[in-house]
Design a protein around this motif. Structure first.
Motif, short mmCIF file in Angstrom:
data_model
loop_
_atom_site.label_atom_id
_atom_site.label_comp_id
_atom_site.label_asym_id
_atom_site.label_seq_id
_atom_site.Cartn_x
_atom_site.Cartn_y
_atom_site.Cartn_z
N MET A 1 44.63 -60.44 53.95
CA MET A 1 45.97 -60.03 54.29
C MET A 1 46.16 -58.60 53.81
N ILE A 2 46.78 -57.80 54.65
CA ILE A 2 47.11 -56.42 54.30
C ILE A 2 48.61 -56.24 54.47
N ASN A 3 49.26 -55.73 53.44
CA ASN A 3 50.69 -55.48 53.50
C ASN A 3 50.91 -54.01 53.84
N TYR A 4 51.26 -53.74 55.09
CA TYR A 4 51.51 -52.38 55.54
C TYR A 4 52.95 -51.93 55.28
N SER A 5 53.80 -52.82 54.77
CA SER A 5 55.20 -52.46 54.56
C SER A 5 55.38 -51.69 53.25
N SER A 6 56.61 -51.26 53.01
CA SER A 6 56.92 -50.54 51.78
C SER A 6 57.54 -51.46 50.73
N SER A 7 57.52 -52.76 50.99
CA SER A 7 58.07 -53.76 50.07
C SER A 7 57.04 -54.85 49.79
N PRO A 8 57.14 -55.52 48.64
CA PRO A 8 56.25 -56.65 48.38
C PRO A 8 56.50 -57.77 49.39
N VAL A 9 55.46 -58.53 49.70
CA VAL A 9 55.57 -59.65 50.62
C VAL A 9 55.18 -60.92 49.87
N GLY A 10 56.07 -61.92 49.90
CA GLY A 10 55.80 -63.20 49.25
C GLY A 10 54.93 -64.08 50.12
N LEU A 11 54.00 -64.79 49.49
CA LEU A 11 53.14 -65.74 50.19
C LEU A 11 53.51 -67.14 49.74
N ALA A 26 53.42 -53.71 48.02
CA ALA A 26 53.49 -52.75 49.12
C ALA A 26 52.19 -51.96 49.21
N GLY A 27 51.59 -51.93 50.39
CA GLY A 27 50.34 -51.22 50.59
C GLY A 27 49.13 -51.93 50.02
N GLY A 28 49.31 -53.12 49.50
CA GLY A 28 48.21 -53.85 48.87
C GLY A 28 47.48 -54.78 49.82
N THR A 29 46.40 -55.36 49.33
CA THR A 29 45.61 -56.31 50.11
C THR A 29 45.26 -57.52 49.26
N ARG A 30 44.97 -58.62 49.93
CA ARG A 30 44.45 -59.83 49.28
C ARG A 30 43.28 -60.32 50.12
#
Length: 41
Positions: A1-11, A26-30
């Motif tokens: 998963m790649i978060n292209y947004s500028s905010s954290p994304v909950g899983l 934000a901007g991170g990957t898992r």
């Protein structure tokens, strides 16, 4: 998963978002996550 947004994304484990799993900053990957996207209608 790649978060292209500028905010954290909950899983979450379930489609109702009641069982929190983790978050991707934000901007991170898992790696090594089997995920499916659920969007709000």
């Amino acid at each position: 998963m790649i978060n292209y947004s500028s905010s954290p994304v909950g899983l979450y484990v379930d489609d109702e978002c009641t069982q929190y799993l983790d978050q991707v900053e934000a901007g991170g990957t898992r790696d090594s996550l089997a995920v499916s996207a659920v969007t709000a209608d």
